[in-house]
Design a protein around this motif. Structure first.
Motif, PDB file in Angstrom:
ATOM      1  N   ALA A 181      66.057  61.754  36.448  1.00 36.53           N
ATOM      2  CA  ALA A 181      66.670  60.515  36.928  1.00 36.53           C
ATOM      3  C   ALA A 181      65.640  59.640  37.641  1.00 36.53           C
ATOM      4  CB  ALA A 181      67.832  60.836  37.869  1.00 36.53           C
ATOM      5  N   GLN A 182      64.763  60.263  38.423  1.00 36.65           N
ATOM      6  CA  GLN A 182      63.740  59.516  39.151  1.00 36.65           C
ATOM      7  C   GLN A 182      62.757  58.835  38.194  1.00 36.65           C
ATOM      8  OE1 GLN A 182      63.168  58.594  42.205  1.00 36.65           O
ATOM      9  NE2 GLN A 182      61.047  57.907  41.994  1.00 36.65           N
ATOM     10  N   TYR A 217      62.392  51.835  42.946  1.00 37.41           N
ATOM     11  CA  TYR A 217      62.775  52.793  43.994  1.00 37.41           C
ATOM     12  C   TYR A 217      64.279  52.730  44.226  1.00 37.41           C
ATOM     13  CZ  TYR A 217      63.588  54.201  48.876  1.00 37.41           C
ATOM     14  OH  TYR A 217      64.092  54.753  50.024  1.00 37.41           O
ATOM     15  N   VAL A 218      64.945  53.858  44.020  1.00 35.31           N
ATOM     16  CA  VAL A 218      66.379  53.988  44.287  1.00 35.31           C
ATOM     17  C   VAL A 218      66.526  55.038  45.393  1.00 35.31           C
ATOM     18  CG1 VAL A 218      68.643  54.539  43.343  1.00 35.31           C
ATOM     19  CG2 VAL A 218      66.908  53.459  41.881  1.00 35.31           C
ATOM     20  N   ASN A 259      57.177  49.530  42.200  1.00 35.71           N
ATOM     21  CA  ASN A 259      56.748  50.717  42.926  1.00 35.71           C
ATOM     22  C   ASN A 259      57.936  51.653  43.141  1.00 35.71           C
ATOM     23  OD1 ASN A 259      54.714  52.232  44.215  1.00 35.71           O
ATOM     24  ND2 ASN A 259      55.427  51.550  46.222  1.00 35.71           N
ATOM     25  N   LYS A 260      57.727  52.945  42.886  1.00 39.82           N
ATOM     26  CA  LYS A 260      58.809  53.923  42.902  1.00 39.82           C
ATOM     27  C   LYS A 260      58.922  54.661  44.235  1.00 39.82           C
ATOM     28  CE  LYS A 260      60.640  55.034  39.459  1.00 39.82           C
ATOM     29  NZ  LYS A 260      60.106  55.863  38.364  1.00 39.82           N
ATOM     30  N   TYR A 281      65.532  58.972  44.924  1.00 48.21           N
ATOM     31  CA  TYR A 281      64.234  59.382  45.467  1.00 48.21           C
ATOM     32  C   TYR A 281      64.386  60.490  46.513  1.00 48.21           C
ATOM     33  CZ  TYR A 281      59.866  59.216  48.093  1.00 48.21           C
ATOM     34  OH  TYR A 281      58.703  59.567  48.734  1.00 48.21           O
ATOM     35  N   TRP A 282      65.287  60.291  47.478  1.00 48.14           N
ATOM     36  CA  TRP A 282      65.390  61.256  48.567  1.00 48.14           C
ATOM     37  C   TRP A 282      66.092  62.544  48.132  1.00 48.14           C
ATOM     38  CZ3 TRP A 282      62.199  61.053  52.348  1.00 48.14           C
ATOM     39  CH2 TRP A 282      61.669  59.816  52.745  1.00 48.14           C
TER      40      TRP A 282
END
Length: 259
Positions: free
Chosen positions: A65-66, A72-73, A13-14, A77-78
């Motif tokens: 990149a996402q 999830y990184v 899950n991303k 992500y943010w």
């Protein structure tokens, strides 16, 4: 799967877990979206066109990149969330300030665009849950929806605070009250988790925009006069700290999972 069917790239899950820290960073990023757009366009004198082009290019790079990530990184992500907040704000500002489109119209247009995105997403995937963002197609719908929530929130926030002349503080209070009602409906009356999440996600954008304007705009315009520079830097600093916390938590969780 038939021999000729296109393969689906499944990933972990991303999207992060929805916790109190999630909503804090979401709120901060929405405020940064408002103040950073004003800082680049007005304070630095870039103008809406140059600012939009530059931020859209950065967002495109961050999205690459996402999408390339297999899980999830937090930092990636943010970064996308902050940049998409800025770009969503600029989309609304360009329509209103450069093209003269009324705030009522932009609010309606972005609301319809978001509704269409959700409709197509559900028709394709049979779910709008953020806990199953595991394919490129679902992630595409997810980020498109996020973009429209930010653009819609900017227009709605400006409509209430400026278009209706209610002021930034009143607008912030109204949107905070609406979020409180969503929380009450979810926890007290069992409103569905998916609907509750997206309602809150949409409403935090105009809340963040109103708070950003309240802090950064001059006292003559109904703000506290902190300026876009101070507000943007302060909120970005907190975002960086919380992203660091997310990264540490993720690393600890991964070490606890047996190899």
């Amino acid at each position: 799967m038939t021999p000729h069917a296109a393969p689906i790239r499944w990933t972990l899950n991303k999207v992060p877990q929805v916790t109190a820290l999630f909503w804090i960073v979401k709120m901060l990023s929405t405020t940064v979206g408002e103040t950073a757009a004003d800082y680049l366009g007005s304070t630095l004198g870039w103008g809406l066109t140059l600012t939009t082009s530059a931020m859209a290019a950065l967002l495109a790079a961050a999205l690459v990149a996402q999408f390339r990530a297999r899980r999830y990184v937090p930092a990636v992500y943010w970064t996308v969330v902050v940049l998409i907040s800025v770009v969503g704000t600029l989309f609304s500002d360009n329509l209103v300030d450069n093209l003269g489109v009324p705030l009522w119209t932009t609010t309606l247009v972005f609301a319809v665009a978001l509704a269409i995105t959700f409709t197509l997403w559900f028709a394709s995937e049979r779910t709008l849950s953020i806990h199953t963002i595991m394919t490129a197609r679902r992630e595409s719908f997810y980020w498109l929806a996020i973009l429209f929530t930010f653009a819609l929130g900017t227009s709605a926030g400006d409509l209430v605070s400026e278009g209706l002349s209610l002021g930034y503080l009143t607008a912030a209070a109204l949107f905070a009250g609406a979020i409180a009602l969503v929380a009450l409906a979810h926890y007290g009356f069992r409103l569905g988790a998916v609907l509750s999440f997206w309602l809150a996600y949409v409403l935090t954008r105009p809340l963040g925009a109103s708070v950003g304007d309240l802090l950064s705009q001059s006292r003559a315009d109904g703000g506290l006069g902190l300026g876009t520079t101070v507000t943007s830097v302060a909120f970005l600093a907190v975002i960086v700290v919380v992203i660091g916390i997310f990264s540490l938590q993720q690393n600890q969780q991964r070490r606890l999972v047996p190899a």
